[in-house]
Design a protein around this motif. Structure first.
Motif, PDB file in Angstrom:
ATOM      1  N   ARG A 152      15.279  -1.469  -6.226  1.00 36.23           N
ATOM      2  CA  ARG A 152      15.964  -0.264  -5.748  1.00 36.23           C
ATOM      3  C   ARG A 152      16.452   0.605  -6.897  1.00 36.23           C
ATOM      4  N   TYR A 153      15.804   0.496  -8.051  1.00 37.79           N
ATOM      5  CA  TYR A 153      16.244   1.318  -9.186  1.00 37.79           C
ATOM      6  C   TYR A 153      16.127   2.802  -8.862  1.00 37.79           C
ATOM      7  N   ALA A 154      17.046   3.562  -9.424  1.00 38.00           N
ATOM      8  CA  ALA A 154      16.953   5.016  -9.288  1.00 38.00           C
ATOM      9  C   ALA A 154      15.629   5.475  -9.869  1.00 38.00           C
ATOM     10  N   ALA A 188       6.368 -16.650  -9.487  1.00 32.69           N
ATOM     11  CA  ALA A 188       5.008 -17.208  -9.461  1.00 32.69           C
ATOM     12  C   ALA A 188       3.959 -16.106  -9.570  1.00 32.69           C
ATOM     13  N   THR A 189       4.240 -14.966  -8.924  1.00 34.53           N
ATOM     14  CA  THR A 189       3.288 -13.852  -8.948  1.00 34.53           C
ATOM     15  C   THR A 189       3.202 -13.223 -10.333  1.00 34.53           C
ATOM     16  N   GLY A 190       4.362 -12.841 -10.876  1.00 33.33           N
ATOM     17  CA  GLY A 190       4.383 -12.197 -12.189  1.00 33.33           C
ATOM     18  C   GLY A 190       3.702 -13.063 -13.233  1.00 33.33           C
ATOM     19  N   GLN A 208      11.965  -9.179 -17.791  1.00 37.52           N
ATOM     20  CA  GLN A 208      12.363 -10.461 -17.205  1.00 37.52           C
ATOM     21  C   GLN A 208      13.870 -10.466 -16.944  1.00 37.52           C
ATOM     22  N   ARG A 209      14.242 -10.741 -15.698  1.00 37.16           N
ATOM     23  CA  ARG A 209      15.674 -10.862 -15.408  1.00 37.16           C
ATOM     24  C   ARG A 209      16.120 -12.309 -15.637  1.00 37.16           C
ATOM     25  N   ARG A 210      15.592 -13.233 -14.839  1.00 37.49           N
ATOM     26  CA  ARG A 210      15.895 -14.651 -15.091  1.00 37.49           C
ATOM     27  C   ARG A 210      14.580 -15.386 -15.319  1.00 37.49           C
ATOM     28  N   THR A 328      14.226 -26.571  -9.594  1.00 41.07           N
ATOM     29  CA  THR A 328      15.222 -26.270  -8.564  1.00 41.07           C
ATOM     30  C   THR A 328      14.994 -24.880  -7.967  1.00 41.07           C
ATOM     31  N   ARG A 329      14.035 -24.158  -8.538  1.00 43.34           N
ATOM     32  CA  ARG A 329      13.459 -23.004  -7.873  1.00 43.34           C
ATOM     33  C   ARG A 329      11.957 -23.273  -7.860  1.00 43.34           C
ATOM     34  N   ARG A 330      11.203 -22.422  -7.195  1.00 37.68           N
ATOM     35  CA  ARG A 330       9.757 -22.595  -7.123  1.00 37.68           C
ATOM     36  C   ARG A 330       9.186 -22.569  -8.551  1.00 37.68           C
ATOM     37  N   SER A 493      17.180 -18.256  -4.516  1.00 39.65           N
ATOM     38  CA  SER A 493      15.736 -18.047  -4.554  1.00 39.65           C
ATOM     39  C   SER A 493      15.315 -17.685  -3.138  1.00 39.65           C
ATOM     40  N   TRP A 494      14.029 -17.416  -2.956  1.00 37.01           N
ATOM     41  CA  TRP A 494      13.631 -16.996  -1.613  1.00 37.01           C
ATOM     42  C   TRP A 494      13.764 -18.127  -0.587  1.00 37.01           C
ATOM     43  N   PHE A 495      13.804 -19.380  -1.044  1.00 39.33           N
ATOM     44  CA  PHE A 495      14.025 -20.502  -0.129  1.00 39.33           C
ATOM     45  C   PHE A 495      15.415 -20.453   0.518  1.00 39.33           C
ATOM     46  N   SER A 500      17.681  -9.736  -4.402  1.00 35.91           N
ATOM     47  CA  SER A 500      18.612  -8.714  -4.886  1.00 35.91           C
ATOM     48  C   SER A 500      18.220  -7.315  -4.410  1.00 35.91           C
ATOM     49  N   ASN A 501      17.026  -7.188  -3.860  1.00 37.38           N
ATOM     50  CA  ASN A 501      16.546  -5.849  -3.505  1.00 37.38           C
ATOM     51  C   ASN A 501      16.810  -5.455  -2.061  1.00 37.38           C
ATOM     52  N   ILE A 502      17.499  -6.328  -1.337  1.00 37.88           N
ATOM     53  CA  ILE A 502      17.860  -6.002   0.046  1.00 37.88           C
ATOM     54  C   ILE A 502      19.301  -6.431   0.289  1.00 37.88           C
TER      55      ILE A 502
HETATM   56  P1  NA7 Z   1       9.761 -14.382  -6.502  1.00 36.95           P
HETATM   57  O1  NA7 Z   1       9.522 -15.800  -6.756  1.00 36.95           O
HETATM   58  O2  NA7 Z   1      10.857 -14.001  -5.563  1.00 36.95           O
HETATM   59  O3  NA7 Z   1      10.006 -13.686  -7.922  1.00 36.95           O
HETATM   60  C1  NA7 Z   1      10.410 -12.357  -8.030  1.00 36.95           C
HETATM   61  C2  NA7 Z   1      10.661 -12.047  -9.477  1.00 36.95           C
HETATM   62  O4  NA7 Z   1      11.038 -10.681  -9.601  1.00 36.95           O
HETATM   63  C3  NA7 Z   1      11.806 -12.859 -10.075  1.00 36.95           C
HETATM   64  O5  NA7 Z   1      11.514 -13.088 -11.420  1.00 36.95           O
HETATM   65  C4  NA7 Z   1      12.983 -11.894  -9.937  1.00 36.95           C
HETATM   66  O6  NA7 Z   1      14.032 -12.118 -10.849  1.00 36.95           O
HETATM   67  C5  NA7 Z   1      12.311 -10.590 -10.233  1.00 36.95           C
HETATM   68  N1  NA7 Z   1      12.996  -9.446  -9.654  1.00 36.95           N
HETATM   69  C6  NA7 Z   1      13.224  -9.191  -8.349  1.00 36.95           C
HETATM   70  N2  NA7 Z   1      13.859  -8.026  -8.202  1.00 36.95           N
HETATM   71  C7  NA7 Z   1      14.045  -7.539  -9.439  1.00 36.95           C
HETATM   72  C8  NA7 Z   1      14.651  -6.376  -9.923  1.00 36.95           C
HETATM   73  N3  NA7 Z   1      15.186  -5.472  -9.094  1.00 36.95           N
HETATM   74  N4  NA7 Z   1      14.685  -6.184 -11.263  1.00 36.95           N
HETATM   75  C9  NA7 Z   1      14.138  -7.096 -12.103  1.00 36.95           C
HETATM   76  N5  NA7 Z   1      13.543  -8.210 -11.700  1.00 36.95           N
HETATM   77  C10 NA7 Z   1      13.494  -8.438 -10.371  1.00 36.95           C
HETATM   78  O7  NA7 Z   1       8.438 -13.666  -5.955  1.00 36.95           O
HETATM   79  P2  NA7 Z   1       6.922 -13.957  -6.351  1.00 36.95           P
HETATM   80  O8  NA7 Z   1       6.118 -12.892  -5.708  1.00 36.95           O
HETATM   81  O9  NA7 Z   1       6.772 -14.163  -7.789  1.00 36.95           O
HETATM   82  O10 NA7 Z   1       6.615 -15.323  -5.678  1.00 36.95           O
HETATM   83  C11 NA7 Z   1       6.840 -15.503  -4.287  1.00 36.95           C
HETATM   84  C12 NA7 Z   1       6.092 -16.679  -3.787  1.00 36.95           C
HETATM   85  O11 NA7 Z   1       4.716 -16.330  -3.653  1.00 36.95           O
HETATM   86  C13 NA7 Z   1       6.062 -17.866  -4.644  1.00 36.95           C
HETATM   87  O12 NA7 Z   1       7.124 -18.719  -4.458  1.00 36.95           O
HETATM   88  C14 NA7 Z   1       4.768 -18.522  -4.261  1.00 36.95           C
HETATM   89  O13 NA7 Z   1       4.980 -19.433  -3.204  1.00 36.95           O
HETATM   90  C15 NA7 Z   1       3.902 -17.437  -3.824  1.00 36.95           C
HETATM   91  P3  NA7 Z   1      15.294 -13.079 -10.433  1.00 36.95           P
HETATM   92  O14 NA7 Z   1      14.773 -14.467 -10.562  1.00 36.95           O
HETATM   93  O15 NA7 Z   1      15.665 -12.721  -9.013  1.00 36.95           O
HETATM   94  O16 NA7 Z   1      16.346 -12.748 -11.416  1.00 36.95           O
END
Ligand code: NA7
Length: 540
Positions: A152-154, A188-190, A208-210, A328-330, A493-495, A500-502
């Motif tokens: 949701r960056y400007a 996993a995607t990135g 990279q955020r985390r 502890t995350r995917r 995590s998504w589990f 953070s984007n919603i």
């Molecule tokens: P993930 O695993 O949710 O990863 C999303 C990545 O994007 C993660 O590194 C996030 O950092 C980063 N992220 C998300 N929003 C932002 C913003 N606004 N700014 C910077 N970075 C951001 O999604 P994937 O598509 O990689 O994988 C999903 C599943 O697909 C995976 O588990 C497989 O089963 C297949 P964060 O860690 O939140 O700091």
């Protein structure tokens, strides 16, 4: 359709991915009057949309295909240990063609609303093109990672170059030659994408955020001899998957880490690191994912590996996760991911030091600088599991909406049925055990359960079912109890529904079932054996 006549269909399935395709097969076999509504122009779901370079599953290929047809198993050959996206898409096309499922499918048919009609005991399904179709039973196979969330960056919309979320990767492909490319996100995607394009681009800047703990996939070709051998072993392969909590070939080592002498432990871990797929995650000592101390020890091992592979110690520092332990995350599975950061054309920007302030017409502005780009790729993940449901306006008994009902987190009996939403089966839905496993293995069981249930209802002329509210509440409680036992459930995590984007109205909590495939199988199996005591059933 006439409000009091028969509905247009007995069953409507939403979605023609891995789950919807098998549902179509089962419904066709039982002679049901059904249609599958798919918003894309073709079948495949995840494997249709995610066209980014490097996209592949982390399941051993021989465990990913459907197990229901011996003929299908014997005629299909996988070419890589972990098949790339396009091969899986081709496989799904093959299945659909082989079993003539296309005649029961409608494409570019995007469902926008569903409304329960208590008088006619049917669902009114509204499509984006304005059509309204009615059905007695409604089954969702809408995917768990199908609602992408760009950041949701400007200024996201102001960028003049090419930009897209990985899920909406341009079908015509992208020419990276000489381009200045940004990738935001290292899940996993990135990780797959970054490794695949680093040598095609002019320059690559990774935001990279985390960091995540990544481990080698160790992919490779499957020779025709190996494939021939696999074909003789399918019974054994599926039996093995059936016996593990995750539906993969890997099962935890029965030993606890601290019981094993340090040297032997190290050798075991070296083998896991050199081995392939999720073995390192799911086949580790049994305490590594549940005991913090054991987890810390193993994380140190992986940290050493990262530092060995990344030449610049300052960059390696940034790539080692500090806020969570391994697994502890995917775990993103990687192919020479860490080596990417040894390339001269690749730069890592740590957003914990210099956060992104905005996307500009020409690039990305962080707190430290503005960097110009030709292409920005968002690998920023999904509104997981519930996101796909939120995109559709579901209105149940008395007009109650699913969105409202799930405001404080999703609830669903066995992750399959929702009180106040009669005749709806959320086949790959939240709190379900089948989505937390090797997907086709879990989904085949869920589809079989649903198809058997539909057959039961049809045989008895039952035209309304709904889970008891108490059963739904008990399942919700059970899901959270199971999650407390593993470190996974304590991470954002998504589990745990974190994104953070919603905006969410609830704190992260488990949105998938962490109790393992066996326990889940028992829970839903009991329902079948005992005549579905968790449900109110009504005969016309
Ligand atoms: P993930 O695993 O949710 O990863 C999303 C990545 O994007 C993660 O590194 C996030 O950092 C980063 N992220 C998300 N929003 C932002 C913003 N606004 N700014 C910077 N970075 C951001 O999604 P994937 O598509 O990689 O994988 C999903 C599943 O697909 C995976 O588990 C497989 O089963 C297949 P964060 O860690 O939140 O700091």
């Amino acid at each position: 359709a006439a409000p009091h006549g028969d509905p247009d269909y007995e069953v409507i399935v939403i979605g023609a991915g891995v789950c919807g395709i098998y549902l179509a097969y089962r419904l066709k076999q039982m002679g049901a009057r059904f249609t599958v509504l798919e918003r894309a122009g073709d079948v495949g779901g995840t494997w249709h949309w995610n066209r980014y370079p490097g996209c592949r599953f982390d399941s051993e290929s021989e465990t990913y295909g459907y197990s229901f047809s011996k003929e299908l198993l014997s005629e299909w050959s996988w070419t890589e240990k972990f098949a790339p996206r396009h091969e899986t898409e081709r496989y799904l096309h093959h299945v659909v063609d082989k079993f003539d499922l296309r005649e029961n499918m409608q494409f570019n048919a995007s469902v926008v609303s569903t409304r329960w009609d208590e008088g006619a005991l049917c669902w009114h399904v509204g499509l984006a093109d304005g059509r309204q179709i009615t059905t007695r039973f409604l089954l969702t196979a809408i995917g768990l990672l199908s609602a992408p969330t760009p950041p949701r960056y400007a200024g996201v919309d102001s960028f003049k170059g090419q930009s897209f979320h990985t899920y909406n990767y341009p079908a015509e492909g992208v020419d990276y030659t000489g381009k200045r490319v940004a990738v935001i996100g290292t899940g996993a995607t990135g990780v797959q994408l970054i490794s695949a394009i680093a040598d095609q681009v002019g320059t690559l800047t990774v935001f990279q955020r985390r960091p995540n703990w990544c481990a080698p996939l160790n992919n490779g070709p499957i020779s025709s001899e190996d494939m021939a051998d696999i074909k003789t072993r399918y019974d054994e392969i599926f039996a093995r998957c059936h016996a593990t909590p995750s539906g993969f070939l890997h099962d935890a080592d029965p030993r606890k880490m601290f019981e094993v002498p340090a040297e032997e432990r190290e050798a075991f871990w070296e083998d896991l690191y050199a081995g392939s797929g999720f073995g390192i995650w799911l086949g580790n000592f049994k305490d590594v994912l549940v005991d913090n101390e054991a987890n810390v020890e193993f994380s140190k091992f992986v940290e050493r590996k990262i530092r060995e592979r990344v030449k610049d110690p300052a960059v390696a520092d940034k790539l080692v996760p500090r806020d969570h332990g391994f697994g502890t995350r995917r775990v993103p599975m990687e192919t020479r991911y860490y080596e990417v950061y040894n390339r001269d054309n690749v730069r890592l920007v740590d957003l914990s030091e210099t956060p992104i302030e905005s996307i500009t017409p020409t690039g990305i502005r962080t707190s430290a600088e503005e960097i110009p780009f030709d292409i920005i790729i968002y690998a920023t993940g999904f509104d997981a599991v519930t996101g796909a449901f939120e995109r559709i306006d579901f209105a149940g008994v008395g007009g109650v909406t699913l969105k409202e009902k799930w405001r404080e987190g999703p609830v669903a009996a066995f992750g399959l049925a929702v009180a106040d939403f009669p005749n709806l089966l959320t086949v790959a839905g939240p709190l379900s055990g089948s989505v937390a496993t090797n997907f086709p293995r879990g989904i085949e069981e869920a589809v079989d359960w649903c198809a058997d249930f539909i057959a039961f209802l049809r045989e008895r002329g039952i035209d309304r079912f709904e889970p008891h509210h108490q059963v739904e509440a008990d399942w919700g409680e059970h899901v959270q109890q199971m999650a407390k036992k593993i470190l996974f459930a304590q991470q954002q995590s998504w589990f745990t529904g974190y994104n953070s984007n919603i905006d969410r109205d609830y704190e992260p909590k488990a949105i998938v079932y962490a109790g393992g495939a066996q326990r889940y199988r028992r829970a839903i199996g009991e329902q079948t054996e005992q005549g579905y005591p968790g449900f109110k059933l009504k005969q016309a």
